[in-house]
Write an enzyme that holds these catalytic residues in place. Structure first.
Site, PDB file in Angstrom:
ATOM      1  N   ASP A  32       0.826  -1.213   0.000  1.00  0.00           N
ATOM      2  CA  ASP A  32       0.000   0.000   0.000  1.00  0.00           C
ATOM      3  C   ASP A  32       0.857   1.259   0.000  1.00  0.00           C
ATOM      4  OD1 ASP A  32      -2.330   1.476   0.087  1.00  0.00           O
ATOM      5  OD2 ASP A  32      -3.213   0.328   1.722  1.00  0.00           O
ATOM      6  N   ASP A  87     -10.910   2.118  -3.044  1.00  0.00           N
ATOM      7  CA  ASP A  87     -11.450   1.751  -1.733  1.00  0.00           C
ATOM      8  C   ASP A  87     -12.969   1.739  -1.780  1.00  0.00           C
ATOM      9  OD1 ASP A  87      -9.021   1.420  -0.590  1.00  0.00           O
ATOM     10  OD2 ASP A  87      -9.020   3.285   0.552  1.00  0.00           O
TER      11      ASP A  87
HETATM   12  C1  GLA Z   1      -5.768   1.847   2.180  1.00  0.00           C
HETATM   13  C2  GLA Z   1      -6.206   0.702   1.291  1.00  0.00           C
HETATM   14  C3  GLA Z   1      -7.274  -0.111   1.975  1.00  0.00           C
HETATM   15  C4  GLA Z   1      -6.747  -0.602   3.309  1.00  0.00           C
HETATM   16  C5  GLA Z   1      -6.266   0.551   4.153  1.00  0.00           C
HETATM   17  C6  GLA Z   1      -5.579   0.083   5.400  1.00  0.00           C
HETATM   18  O1  GLA Z   1      -6.785   2.789   2.317  1.00  0.00           O
HETATM   19  O2  GLA Z   1      -6.653   1.164   0.055  1.00  0.00           O
HETATM   20  O3  GLA Z   1      -7.670  -1.190   1.174  1.00  0.00           O
HETATM   21  O4  GLA Z   1      -5.703  -1.515   3.092  1.00  0.00           O
HETATM   22  O5  GLA Z   1      -5.346   1.378   3.437  1.00  0.00           O
HETATM   23  O6  GLA Z   1      -5.145   1.108   6.191  1.00  0.00           O
END
Ligand code: GLA
Length: 725
Positions: free
Chosen positions: A461, A531
């Site tokens: 990420d 997300d």
């Molecule tokens: C980001 C990712 C999510 C999740 C969060 C965790 O927003 O896109 O899918 O993994 O971080 O903090």
């Protein structure tokens, strides 16, 4: 003496270049696309042609567009330049003349290198064109090198400069923001320059994607019309410029964003740009999509032939609130439902500063003893015992100021001296220009993998972009290198990760789709596009994304209702039907599902295995756009056209029924196909019933179409076609 040594070194470097081919065309071509150059009397390289490949090469000789193939600042050129150099003696101009061309072919891929030089300065420029014959795409990039005494400074450094000539131009761009990625917008380009760019260094697709469709004379159409389509392979700041000049020509200039990034280049050092991946078709956007996808599966993403696994992710199920028992429960449920992998998301680490929210702990990659007293190893074992694989979330480029890592290395973060720290999501970016930081970031991955053998999957990420952009590692006079060197540092790390862990599945994530491009995807198997898991929003997000990136790599998860971001309530079937059109996963707590929903999910997961090969490896055909119609539809066809799967969704209720025929595409007209609805809602009558089990020819389905009515908002159908004879 020293100068002559420098020059001889220079010529050794360029020895491979064959002698000039004055008067002859230089043809870069794939099966269908051609990009052609010639050299004018003054020695300038001219782009004479871009378009569908002509049958007779000799026809290219007569074409003379007069387009400068790589214009430089300072000569007679008055439009945007591809290259702007300030020389060591302060001269701000450059001129380039043709020096030679060479080409190499391996496995139907031909790399043509055109060498140019400045007649007055020891500066060389090489233009590279990698033509993938079968996949019908070309990659173009540039290198510059010099043997001047002093450093030269690069102010513009395009990867590619392509010129078109048409009556009108329509640009489709792909922009958005967090939770609304890849929104498509088309506009006519008139006189002047339209710029789409990112200036944020990392997570550089947060507001826009470095992708474009440029249609000639008419709006982009799925099956007809001339279209140039491209994707810049670079996760750092990027720029796409479209200049409609005073004569009505269009110049497409792409590359790393030169904004705040002038680059001092020492002598005998090669400056290499990323590549623009592009193709040109006279048959509309469907053709360019299928070309990109085929290329991606062969070259553009990691191991594009292997099957992508279904998975259950605990992010929306638990967020930061979990412990070993909760995770074990989810693993058990994931296995029971038929998933192939469990992915443990954020929140599993940090002890001095437990990662119980996004405020602290990022950077302290030690299992949290309270939540997971028996470590990650015990969860890996649990998954293995239950017959599924285990994946882990990492965000190794970042740090919370409230962390042990920051306490130890405050000089490792990107920030301006004498300015207030600017956090996003309470975090800062580690300075990947610093080799020590690169070692550290690699060690985060390496230690996690070594200490917990059996981890099969990493979600990587990256949850913020750059502000206060400055590096404590780079010298003051080289601060403008930060955006570029950060990305190069990231690739150094990813090279090491992949060299040591070639088989680990890796998901590219950046707070959703903030980092997606074909340079980075070469290291990754899949990406998290948003997300936002709301199935209705996802239809649009996925629609835009799949113009360039294949569904096999596009992770799409079923989550709960009301959706956590949009609050929308959408039936489970619709949520599955959308997720199954890409790479299926789930992001919810299975124990909160009703028995009925669980049963539906189990069945859908099995149905997905039945169509997975078609979705992940087949060709995509778009049938009805959600931007134009209440009903949207698309389909995948297997390579030998013996199977296909059609997805259709109704976005809004239609009182009298929505009856637009689905004119199928890509089938074999001679073959016959049996139809079967999958994920059928057994509680309600299906308007597809009259067609269930029927056999039709491909010819019929493509000319008369598949006709069934849809009425209700969030009605959805998935239809499998299997060859019947
Ligand atoms: C980001 C990712 C999510 C999740 C969060 C965790 O927003 O896109 O899918 O993994 O971080 O903090």
């Amino acid at each position: 003496m020293q100068l002559s040594r420098i020059f001889s070194l220079f010529f050794v470097l360029t020895l491979f270049v064959s002698t000039a081919v004055a008067g002859e065309s230089i043809v870069v071509e794939t099966s269908s696309t051609a990009l052609v150059f010639n050299v004018d009397k003054s020695g300038k390289l001219i782009q004479s042609y871009i378009g569908e490949r002509l049958l007779n090469k000799s026809d290219y000789e007569g074409i003379n567009s007069g387009f400068d193939a790589f214009p430089t600042f300072g000569g007679k050129h008055t439009e945007e330049s591809a290259l702007r150099i300030v020389h060591g003696d302060g001269n701000t101009s450059s001129e380039l003349v043709f020096e030679g061309v060479s080409s190499e072919t391996a496995d139907d891929v031909t790399t043509t290198t055109i060498s140019l030089k400045d007649p007055a300065y020891p500066v060389k420029v090489r233009l590279f064109f990698k033509a993938y014959k079968k996949q019908d795409v070309i990659e173009q990039w540039m290198e510059v090198e010099h043997a001047e005494k002093k450093d030269i400074t690069l102010y513009d450094f395009a990867s590619s400069y392509l010129s078109l000539s048409a009556q009108k131009y329509f640009l489709t761009e792909f922009h958005g923001d967090w939770a609304q990625e890849m929104q498509m917008e088309e506009q006519q380009l008139v006189y002047g320059t339209k710029t789409i760019e990112s200036r944020i260094g990392v997570r550089s697709n947060q507001f826009a994607h470095a992708c474009f469709l440029l249609s000639e004379n008419q709006k982009a159409h799925e099956t007809e019309g001339a279209v140039l389509a491209g994707q810049l392979e670079w996760p750092g700041s990027w720029q796409l410029r479209f200049e409609n000049d005073r004569l009505g020509n269009m110049h497409v200039i792409s590359g790393m964003n030169p904004y705040a990034s002038h680059y001092r280049l020492p002598k005998n050092t090669v400056f290499k740009t990323p590549a623009l991946l592009f193709t040109y078709s006279l048959d509309g956007t469907g053709t360019v999509t299928r070309r990109f996808h085929r290329w991606a599966k062969q070259y553009g993403i990691n191991d594009g032939k292997r099957t992508r696994l279904t998975l259950l992710n605990n992010w929306e199920a638990t967020y930061f609130k979990f412990d070993e028992q909760i995770i074990k429960g989810i693993i058990g449920n994931a296995a029971d439902m038929g998933f192939e992998l469990f992915l443990l998301d954020d929140g599993w680490f940090g002890n001095k500063y437990p990662r119980n929210s996004d405020h602290q702990g990022l950077g302290d990659w030690e299992t949290n003893h309270e939540k997971l007293p028996n470590g990650l190893g015990c969860l890996v074992k649990e998954a293995t015992d239950k017959g599924i694989r285990f994946g882990i979330w990492l965000e190794p480029e970042m740090v919370n100021p409230k962390s042990e890592l920051y306490e130890k290395h405050p000089d490792w973060v990107i920030t301006q001296p004498n300015r207030e720290i600017d956090t996003q999501r309470n975090q800062m970016i580690l300075d990947l220009t610093n080799p020590k930081v690169q070692d550290y970031v690699f060690s985060v991955v390496d230690n996690t993998m070594q200490q917990n053998p059996g981890i099969a999957y990493i979600k990587w990420d990256c949850n913020r972009y750059m502000t206060n952009a400055a590096s404590a590692y780079l010298k003051p006079e080289l601060q403008s290198h930060l955006f570029i060197e950060y990305t190069r540092g990231l690739f150094n790390v990813l090279d090491r990760v992949r060299a040591k862990y070639p088989d680990t599945y890796m998901m590219l994530c950046s707070g959703g789709g903030g980092r997606i491009d074909y340079a980075t995807l070469r290291y990754f198997d899949e990406f998290w596009i948003s997300d936002n898991t709301d199935a209705l929003d996802r239809i649009f997000i996925q629609w835009g994304t799949t113009y360039f990136f294949p569904a096999m790599a596009l992770a799409s998860h079923v989550s709960v209702v009301p959706n956590h971001i949009t609050q929308r309530i959408i039936p489970l079937k619709f949520r599955f039907d959308v997720a199954m059109s890409a790479k299926l996963g789930m992001d919810l707590q299975p124990k909160d599902m009703s028995e009925e929903d669980k049963q539906f999910a189990k069945n859908a997961i099995q149905e997905y295995y039945g169509i997975r090969q078609i979705v992940q490896q087949g060709d995509l055909y778009r049938l009805l756009s959600p931007y134009e119609s209440r009903r949207t539809a698309m389909m995948y066809v297997s390579e030998n056209k013996d199977k296909a799967v059609v997805f259709s969704y109704l976005l809004k209720k239609t009182i009298n029924g929505e009856r637009t025929p689905l004119m199928l595409k890509g089938l074999d007209p001679q073959k016959h196909y049996r139809l079967r609805e999958i994920n059928r809602d057994t509680k309600h009558y299906s308007w597809f019933s009259p067609l269930e089990g029927k056999v039709f020819s491909g010819d019929y389905l493509m000319k008369y179409g598949l006709r069934f009515v849809m009425y209700n908002e969030y009605d959805s159908k998935v239809i499998l076609l299997e060859q019947a004879d």
